[in-house]
Enzyme design. Structure first.
Site, PDB file in Angstrom:
ATOM      1  N   HIS A  68      64.515  24.059  45.999  1.00 27.81           N
ATOM      2  CA  HIS A  68      65.872  23.506  46.122  1.00 27.81           C
ATOM      3  C   HIS A  68      65.971  22.143  45.451  1.00 27.81           C
ATOM      4  CE1 HIS A  68      69.044  21.250  48.390  1.00 27.81           C
ATOM      5  NE2 HIS A  68      69.718  22.275  47.916  1.00 27.81           N
ATOM      6  N   GLU A  71      66.677  22.656  41.926  1.00 26.89           N
ATOM      7  CA  GLU A  71      68.078  22.997  41.664  1.00 26.89           C
ATOM      8  C   GLU A  71      68.866  21.738  41.288  1.00 26.89           C
ATOM      9  OE1 GLU A  71      71.837  23.610  44.467  1.00 26.89           O
ATOM     10  OE2 GLU A  71      70.131  24.875  44.995  1.00 26.89           O
ATOM     11  N   HIS A  72      68.541  20.609  41.915  1.00 20.72           N
ATOM     12  CA  HIS A  72      69.224  19.346  41.613  1.00 20.72           C
ATOM     13  C   HIS A  72      68.662  18.699  40.346  1.00 20.72           C
ATOM     14  CE1 HIS A  72      71.497  18.769  45.476  1.00 20.72           C
ATOM     15  NE2 HIS A  72      70.683  19.761  45.806  1.00 20.72           N
ATOM     16  N   GLU A 150      71.767  15.963  51.800  1.00 22.67           N
ATOM     17  CA  GLU A 150      72.273  17.310  52.026  1.00 22.67           C
ATOM     18  C   GLU A 150      71.703  17.878  53.317  1.00 22.67           C
ATOM     19  OE1 GLU A 150      72.468  21.705  49.857  1.00 22.67           O
ATOM     20  OE2 GLU A 150      71.531  20.002  48.836  1.00 22.67           O
TER      21      GLU A 150
END
Length: 903
Positions: A68, A71-72, A150
């Site tokens: 994840h 992903e950023h 997040e």
């Protein structure tokens, strides 16, 4: 005369028109990248969707959250596209992008006007080749902070969010690839080094571990050489072996209790289930709908309607490559005994295990499953993503027909066996309130994007308009071939038509419209609707009541019959009222748990005053909801259900002339009773600004910041100009607010601003959820950006980028039947003409930089004009505000009522 449920079920079992096979070209590059080209010339838009077969299951011990995190990081720039240029270049051409990570895969998708496709491909090819070389410690530190924000926002500061961190830990043993949550842990994210990140990229982000789908308005013979040239330049590297694990089952029930900042207790039951697309998975998807999809579902009928033990129920299959989870979730009413809730829920499951579903239930859930898949196929980005998904699981991209057959061929016996397979091994999690190819050209990635393709024309639809005999205006936009339709009836008044002492009545009435109508009980009505693959919903809004119907166009006539029953012949039965009133009160009492709901309530009360309909929440206050009676609802229903001034918008696979013939006998004789609906009050265009209000939320990891001020509605073309300036400020990923608070400082997961208009009243808002310890600093940056916009305006480059973003956003909004209907409804709510979408597109095309700059300087952006609402930990926040030079905030409760300063 009521149509028998058996007749409706038979209609539902007759599937709609078969979807034609997609026109696909599939090929592989020498480096192993699989490519699918899927042209579609309906609208001038394209989508690029890439799957990398790496998810949280593939992370090394001590490095959870890496998939994840990447992903950023994939948006952080290369040597060719440094800094934030990836998003700037894309948005300058009207494009947008996003990504998501699961346990099994990471996908990246972008969408934009057709001519932007070469740029979209170039951007993706460039980062696949060159991202690791441009990775720096600064980029890692920034995105690590964003991901941790997040986690705070989505899990730690969201009601029931912490449960998602517990479930994988319990359901999968230590060492299993699914044992940890996708988001990862704070400790592992903090421990990540730059070399770890580069190594992860070089291992998993290789062409042979990826599939690329290009969908939309393009010619394959024009696009294939671009793909071969640019993606073929990425070197061949062997893909790693994905994580594997034997199927897991719990041999016994495992119990966990979690304390969270919530008002209502929640029971979550979780079982192991077959892997995604494996035998039995389709039956479990349908079983979940039988249990908890709508008021006719078994758990809703038993727990919500009959026993009133639950505020809501959900059930769904959470699919995974190494195994899936079947989940049943019950949010209980205040004081409900979770042990009894569990007994009743398991008794419902046991009945299905013994007898399976009834024929009408099977027809209903099969029709709903067909509708979902048709809707996915219609939406360009969703279609591209499903092509990747089918390629991963079926080995071929066009798996729509095969997938549809999985659910439409399911039998009652199959669902019974799926229910029996759940067994006794499960998680009982209770969340309790805390207070309780060949032939390619030379492969290379150029230093600049290739020339754009030819611009495709875009002419937004202007609906055909006609009136029924009673004056009801109908706006209809045909979209042949989809097999779907969607309609919204917009009735003026809504919550504003309800006396202040009965605030909250309108949402109760909205729920009652679909809780039995035309002589059918709530369960019978819901069964009849869902048997057609349709839905009828009602929503109370600040200045309107909206009743909607959508579904399969093959069943339009019987769906309109049931829709008319809801509008003209709701039962308004006492038992239904008592249930819905109790649920409404429970929702209002739970509102303080969610900062996202608290902040707008406080802002509206401060700006308009609690005595003004605009100053109170649509769902009312606890004190007013308690006073609402069934007699109140029956007395006020004609005022809220009045056709005078109403508009019906319809979109989809419908013929206007045929629609008119269907509507005339159903709605044409409908007349209003009593005085005509009152006109909306004059728009408030200014209010006392400079106030800071604070709702104390002790120990909160984030502060919800909301800035709000009233504005006048703007007609075209001024509205388009205002929306364009908002895109620059806070209406896109590369907006000033988001680039400052998220990308530069890492204070938040996202910062936004927006205009909203209804009932003649406009409101402009801006804000973000930020880490508690940087609340003061974040507010300083918000003030800096707002005052900077008001003082200096916007420049020509920002104007051009925002114009393309706004123009393509309209294309995205109307690409589906549901989206087109929603856009037409939004125009009605804002008081815009039938051809508003077309006028907006023309206005955006004509925007000049000088006009945009002038609009920004004259607009409602200066910080001093805003009411500022903070929802967070007062003891931590107040000293920061004082240090930053802000006035001491006034203390208010979650309803916006002033309270004494605790200090």
């Amino acid at each position: 005369m009521l149509a028998p449920l058996a007749t409706l079920a038979a209609l539902a079992l007759a599937a709609g028109p078969a979807a034609p096979p997609l026109e696909l070209t599939t090929f592989s590059l020498p480096n192993g990248l699989t490519v699918v080209l899927a042209p579609d010339h309906r609208l001038p838009q394209v989508a690029v969707d890439t799957w990398f077969q790496v998810g949280s299951k593939d992370e090394a011990p001590g490095r959870t959250g890496f998939a994840h995190l990447f992903e950023h990081l994939m948006f952080m720039g290369t040597n060719r596209v440094p800094g934030n240029r990836f998003d700037v270049i894309m948005e300058s051409g009207g494009g947008s992008n996003n990504a998501s990570t699961s346990s099994d895969r990471t996908n990246y998708f972008s969408v934009g006007p057709s001519q932007l496709l070469p740029t979209l491909l170039w951007l993706d090819a460039d980062r696949l080749q060159a991202l690791a070389d441009a990775m720096t410690q600064e980029k890692l530190d920034l995105q690590r902070g964003v991901v941790r924000n997040e986690r705070r926002q989505s899990y730690e500061n969201t009601p029931y969010g912490a449960a998602e961190l517990v479930i994988p830990e319990v359901m999968y043993p230590q060492g299993h690839p699914y044992h940890h949550p996708v988001i990862g842990s704070h400790a592992d994210l903090e421990a990540a080094t730059l070399e770890d990140v580069k190594g992860f990229f070089r291992t998993w982000y290789v062409p042979a571990n990826a599939t690329l789908v290009v969908a939309g308005d393009f010619r394959p013979d024009e696009v294939r050489p671009l793909v071969e040239r640019m993606f073929g330049a990425v070197p061949l590297r062997a893909p790693p072996a994905p994580a594997r694990a034997a199927p897991v089952r719990l041999e016994r029930e495992v119990r966990r209790i979690l304390s969270d900042r919530v008002e209502l207790p929640k029971l979550i039951l979780v079982w192991h289930a077959p892997a995604a697309y494996a035998d039995g998975s389709a039956e479990l998807e349908l079983l979940a709908d039988v249990l908890a999809e709508g008021p006719s579902s078994r758990l809703d009928r038993r727990l919500v309607q009959e026993l009133r033990l639950a505020e809501s129920v959900t059930a769904y299959l959470d699919p995974g490559r190494l195994g899936s989870l079947f989940r049943v979730e019950v949010t209980a009413t205040p004081g409900a005994d979770l042990e009894r809730v569990k007994r009743e829920a398991l008794a419902v499951v046991a009945e299905l295990q013994a007898k399976g579903p009834e024929a009408r239930e099977l027809a209903r859930v099969r029709a709903q499953a067909e509708r979902r898949r048709r809707e996915e196929r219609e939406h360009l980005v969703h279609r591209a993503d499903k092509l990747n998904e089918y390629l991963a699981y079926y080995g071929e991209p066009d798996g729509f027909a095969r997938d549809l057959a999985r659910v439409t061929s399911a039998t009652a016996g199959g669902l019974r066996e799926a229910a029996r397979g759940l067994g006794e091994g499960r998680l009982d999690l209770r969340v309790l309130p805390a207070r309780a190819g060949a032939g390619a050209a030379k492969a290379e990635i150029p230093d600049a994007p290739p020339p754009p393709l030819a611009t495709r024309p875009f002419d937004p639809p202007a609906p055909e308009v006609f009136r029924l005999a009673n004056g009801l205006e109908v706006r209809v936009a045909p979209r042949p071939g989809t097999g779907l339709f969607a309609a919204h009836l917009l009735l003026p008044g809504g919550a504003a038509a309800v006396p202040a002492e009965k605030a909250g009545l309108a949402p109760i009435l909205a729920e009652l419209l679909t809780s039995g109508a035309g002589g059918r009980s709530a369960a019978e009505y819901a069964d009849a609707i869902r048997a057609l693959g349709a839905s009828v919903e009602a929503e109370a809004r600040p200045a309107s009541l909206q009743v909607s119907v959508s579904g399969l166009s093959a069943h339009l006539a019987p769906a309109l019959d049931l829709f008319a029953d809801a509008v003209l012949r709701p039962n308004l039965a006492r038992a239904d009222f008592e249930r819905e009133a109790a649920l409404a009160l429970a929702r209002v009492e739970a509102r303080p748990d969610d900062p996202r709901k608290v902040a707008p309530v406080v802002a509206a009360a401060a700006i308009f005053g609690r005595g003004d309909p605009r100053g109170r929440p649509v769902d009312g206050w606890a004190a007013t909801v308690r006073t609402v009676t069934l007699d109140d609802v029956r007395r006020l229903a004609p005022r809220l259900l009045d056709p005078r001034g109403a508009t019906l918008v319809v979109a989809g696979d419908v013929d206007p002339a045929a629609l008119r013939r269907l509507l005339a006998p159903r709605l044409g004789a409908w007349r209003g009773a009593g005085p005509a609906p009152a006109a909306s009050p004059a728009a408030l265009t200014a209010a006392q600004g400079g106030r800071i209000l604070l709702v104390d939320r002790p120990g909160a990891p984030q502060t919800r910041i909301l800035l709000a001020r009233p504005v006048a509605p703007a007609p075209e073309p001024a509205r388009a100009l205002r929306e364009l300036v908002n895109v620059v400020l806070g209406g896109s990923f590369t907006s000033r607010l988001n680039q400052n608070l998220r990308e530069k400082h890492g204070y938040t997961y996202g910062a936004r601003s927006a205009f909203a208009t209804e009932g003649g009243q406009g409101l402009f808002t801006a804000g973000a959820a930020v880490q508690t310890e940087v609340t003061g600093a974040a507010l300083v940056e918000l003030r800096r950006e707002l005052d900077g916009l008001a003082a200096a305006g916007v420049d020509a480059a920002e104007t051009a980028k925002a114009r393309e973003t706004a123009r393509h956003r309209t294309v995205e909004e109307i690409q589906t039947t549901a989206g087109l209907a929603e856009a037409l409804a939004a125009a009605v709510l804002e008081g815009r003409p039938p051809d508003a979408l077309r006028r907006e597109a023309e206005a955006l095309t004509a925007v000049e930089p000088a006009r945009a700059a002038a609009e920004a300087k004259a607009g409602p952006y200066a910080f001093g004009g805003f009411t500022v609402v903070l929802v967070g930990d007062r003891k931590t926040v107040v000293p920061q505000l004082e240090k930053a030079g802000f006035p001491r905030p006034a203390a208010v409760d979650p309803d916006g009522t002033p309270i004494p300063d605790p200090e």
